[in-house]
Design a protein around this motif. Structure first.
Motif, PDB file in Angstrom:
ATOM      1  N   ASP A  62       0.817  -1.215   0.000  1.00 44.87           N
ATOM      2  CA  ASP A  62       0.000   0.000   0.000  1.00 44.87           C
ATOM      3  C   ASP A  62       0.852   1.268   0.000  1.00 44.87           C
ATOM      4  N   LYS A  63       2.166   1.117  -0.085  1.00 43.90           N
ATOM      5  CA  LYS A  63       3.065   2.269  -0.155  1.00 43.90           C
ATOM      6  C   LYS A  63       3.824   2.230  -1.472  1.00 43.90           C
ATOM      7  N   ASP A  64       4.321   3.388  -1.902  1.00 42.98           N
ATOM      8  CA  ASP A  64       5.236   3.436  -3.034  1.00 42.98           C
ATOM      9  C   ASP A  64       6.596   2.956  -2.533  1.00 42.98           C
ATOM     10  N   LEU A  65       7.149   1.962  -3.192  1.00 43.06           N
ATOM     11  CA  LEU A  65       8.443   1.410  -2.822  1.00 43.06           C
ATOM     12  C   LEU A  65       9.506   2.014  -3.720  1.00 43.06           C
ATOM     13  N   VAL A  66      10.454   2.710  -3.128  1.00 47.38           N
ATOM     14  CA  VAL A  66      11.559   3.288  -3.887  1.00 47.38           C
ATOM     15  C   VAL A  66      12.788   2.442  -3.582  1.00 47.38           C
ATOM     16  N   ILE A  67      13.309   1.787  -4.610  1.00 43.43           N
ATOM     17  CA  ILE A  67      14.436   0.881  -4.459  1.00 43.43           C
ATOM     18  C   ILE A  67      15.705   1.644  -4.821  1.00 43.43           C
ATOM     19  N   ILE A  68      16.707   1.555  -3.934  1.00 40.55           N
ATOM     20  CA  ILE A  68      17.932   2.330  -4.139  1.00 40.55           C
ATOM     21  C   ILE A  68      19.165   1.431  -4.055  1.00 40.55           C
ATOM     22  N   CYS A  69      20.190   1.834  -4.791  1.00 42.69           N
ATOM     23  CA  CYS A  69      21.511   1.209  -4.703  1.00 42.69           C
ATOM     24  C   CYS A  69      22.532   2.322  -4.967  1.00 42.69           C
ATOM     25  N   ARG A  70      23.758   1.952  -5.281  1.00 43.59           N
ATOM     26  CA  ARG A  70      24.802   2.956  -5.492  1.00 43.59           C
ATOM     27  C   ARG A  70      24.537   3.811  -6.729  1.00 43.59           C
ATOM     28  N   SER A  71      24.245   3.144  -7.877  1.00 44.17           N
ATOM     29  CA  SER A  71      24.141   3.890  -9.128  1.00 44.17           C
ATOM     30  C   SER A  71      22.780   3.782  -9.821  1.00 44.17           C
ATOM     31  N   GLY A  72      21.942   2.865  -9.363  1.00 42.38           N
ATOM     32  CA  GLY A  72      20.640   2.662  -9.987  1.00 42.38           C
ATOM     33  C   GLY A  72      20.522   1.395 -10.802  1.00 42.38           C
ATOM     34  N   ALA A  73      21.628   0.662 -10.988  1.00 41.60           N
ATOM     35  CA  ALA A  73      21.595  -0.552 -11.805  1.00 41.60           C
ATOM     36  C   ALA A  73      21.002  -1.739 -11.043  1.00 41.60           C
ATOM     37  N   ARG A  74      21.527  -2.012  -9.848  1.00 45.28           N
ATOM     38  CA  ARG A  74      20.987  -3.132  -9.062  1.00 45.28           C
ATOM     39  C   ARG A  74      19.541  -2.874  -8.670  1.00 45.28           C
ATOM     40  N   SER A  75      19.241  -1.636  -8.311  1.00 48.07           N
ATOM     41  CA  SER A  75      17.875  -1.321  -7.902  1.00 48.07           C
ATOM     42  C   SER A  75      16.899  -1.484  -9.067  1.00 48.07           C
ATOM     43  N   ALA A  76      17.345  -1.225 -10.287  1.00 52.83           N
ATOM     44  CA  ALA A  76      16.480  -1.453 -11.454  1.00 52.83           C
ATOM     45  C   ALA A  76      16.168  -2.936 -11.601  1.00 52.83           C
ATOM     46  N   GLN A  77      17.162  -3.787 -11.346  1.00 52.69           N
ATOM     47  CA  GLN A  77      16.942  -5.230 -11.408  1.00 52.69           C
ATOM     48  C   GLN A  77      15.932  -5.665 -10.348  1.00 52.69           C
ATOM     49  N   VAL A  78      16.044  -5.090  -9.146  1.00 46.07           N
ATOM     50  CA  VAL A  78      15.104  -5.428  -8.073  1.00 46.07           C
ATOM     51  C   VAL A  78      13.705  -4.933  -8.440  1.00 46.07           C
ATOM     52  N   CYS A  79      13.599  -3.751  -9.017  1.00 43.02           N
ATOM     53  CA  CYS A  79      12.293  -3.239  -9.461  1.00 43.02           C
ATOM     54  C   CYS A  79      11.660  -4.208 -10.461  1.00 43.02           C
ATOM     55  N   ALA A  80      12.453  -4.680 -11.418  1.00 42.96           N
ATOM     56  CA  ALA A  80      11.942  -5.622 -12.416  1.00 42.96           C
ATOM     57  C   ALA A  80      11.456  -6.899 -11.744  1.00 42.96           C
TER      58      ALA A  80
END
Length: 113
Positions: A62-80
């Motif tokens: 029920d919340k917006d989940l913002v996934i973060i890492c150092r540069s945005g690459a790993r977090s993009a994989q987690v988002c996917a």
């Protein structure tokens, strides 16, 4: 990327959301513990990327989940991955913590899940 449309948020927009609407945003830092020990976004929860499959059920839908890492690459994989698990409220921090720091935004010690 990954055949999915990864939604992104930039550092200033995230900072504003955290200031004005923090009850509806959950920041998840997916970096390794040694990286996170140097600091993260204030209020972020630390769940290493490799642990996400086991902790996805604990994330608040029920919340917006913002996934973060150092540069945005790993977090993009987690988002996917999370989108594949049925989450439609996930956002990648564009540029990761590098962009957060470049914007002059504060860091803090992490919370654990």
């Amino acid at each position: 990327m990954f055949g999915l449309n990864i939604k992104e948020i930039d550092a200033p927009e995230l900072a504003q959301r955290l200031e004005n609407d923090h009850d509806h945003v959950c920041v998840v830092d997916v970096r390794e513990p040694v990286e996170v020990s140097a600091g993260t976004i204030p209020g972020a929860v630390h769940i290493p990327m490799r642990s996400i499959p086991w902790h996805a059920g604990e994330l608040e839908r029920d919340k917006d989940l913002v996934i973060i890492c150092r540069s945005g690459a790993r977090s993009a994989q987690v988002c996917a991955f999370l989108q594949q698990q049925g989450f439609d409220n996930v956002y990648n921090l564009r540029g990761g913590l590098i962009a957060w720091a470049r914007a002059g935004l504060p860091a803090a010690l992490p919370r654990t899940a």
